[in-house]
Design a protein around this motif. Structure first.
Motif, PDB file in Angstrom:
ATOM      1  N   ALA A 163       0.541  -1.212  -0.045  1.00  0.00           N
ATOM      2  CA  ALA A 163      -0.167  -0.091  -0.134  1.00  0.00           C
ATOM      3  C   ALA A 163       0.649   1.246  -0.267  1.00  0.00           C
ATOM      4  O   ALA A 163       0.353   2.353  -0.900  1.00  0.00           O
ATOM      5  N   LEU A 164       2.046   1.408   0.783  1.00  0.00           N
ATOM      6  CA  LEU A 164       3.077   2.961   0.690  1.00  0.00           C
ATOM      7  C   LEU A 164       3.429   2.235  -0.588  1.00  0.00           C
ATOM      8  O   LEU A 164       3.380   3.724  -0.600  1.00  0.00           O
ATOM      9  N   GLY A 165       3.830   1.292  -1.076  1.00  0.00           N
ATOM     10  CA  GLY A 165       4.760   1.658  -2.795  1.00  0.00           C
ATOM     11  C   GLY A 165       3.759   2.157  -3.743  1.00  0.00           C
ATOM     12  O   GLY A 165       4.088   3.046  -4.295  1.00  0.00           O
ATOM     13  N   LEU A 166       1.444   1.006  -3.574  1.00  0.00           N
ATOM     14  CA  LEU A 166       1.318   2.144  -4.629  1.00  0.00           C
ATOM     15  C   LEU A 166       1.289   3.389  -4.179  1.00  0.00           C
ATOM     16  O   LEU A 166       1.060   4.611  -5.300  1.00  0.00           O
ATOM     17  N   GLY A 167       0.914   4.473  -2.725  1.00  0.00           N
ATOM     18  CA  GLY A 167       0.627   5.212  -2.698  1.00  0.00           C
ATOM     19  C   GLY A 167       2.064   6.009  -3.023  1.00  0.00           C
ATOM     20  O   GLY A 167       1.688   7.330  -3.398  1.00  0.00           O
ATOM     21  N   LEU A 168       3.534   5.995  -2.479  1.00  0.00           N
ATOM     22  CA  LEU A 168       4.498   6.429  -3.508  1.00  0.00           C
ATOM     23  C   LEU A 168       4.708   7.147  -5.238  1.00  0.00           C
ATOM     24  O   LEU A 168       4.503   8.045  -5.596  1.00  0.00           O
ATOM     25  N   LEU A 169       3.772   5.611  -5.476  1.00  0.00           N
ATOM     26  CA  LEU A 169       3.237   5.829  -6.917  1.00  0.00           C
ATOM     27  C   LEU A 169       2.769   6.356  -7.778  1.00  0.00           C
ATOM     28  O   LEU A 169       3.297   7.714  -8.148  1.00  0.00           O
ATOM     29  N   ILE A 170       1.470   6.824  -6.994  1.00  0.00           N
ATOM     30  CA  ILE A 170       0.491   7.685  -7.237  1.00  0.00           C
ATOM     31  C   ILE A 170       0.907   8.945  -6.515  1.00  0.00           C
ATOM     32  O   ILE A 170       0.952  10.046  -7.744  1.00  0.00           O
ATOM     33  N   SER A 171       1.640   9.160  -5.671  1.00  0.00           N
ATOM     34  CA  SER A 171       1.080  10.692  -4.866  1.00  0.00           C
ATOM     35  C   SER A 171       2.415  11.147  -6.148  1.00  0.00           C
ATOM     36  O   SER A 171       2.854  12.043  -6.811  1.00  0.00           O
TER      37      SER A 171
END
Length: 54
Positions: free
Chosen positions: A33-41
């Motif tokens: 989730a953190l990785g996806l959040g970083l990618l999205i941001s």
């Protein structure tokens, strides 16, 4: 008496494995989730910067 000790020991082991598995899965999901959040941001920041420069 020995059966009780073995039973309790195996129950504790099963609980320990269950908790360890839950923690492992939780950590894996959290990092995903953190990785996806970083990618999205990161993508949204690039997109916003691109929008501003146009």
């Amino acid at each position: 008496m020995l059966g009780l000790i073995v039973g309790l020991g195996s129950t504790a082991l099963a609980l320990g494995l269950g908790v360890g598995l839950a923690l492992t899965v939780g950590l894996a999901l959290g990092s995903l989730a953190l990785g996806l959040g970083l990618l999205i941001s990161d993508a949204s920041i690039k997109y916003n910067v691109h929008e501003l420069t146009d």
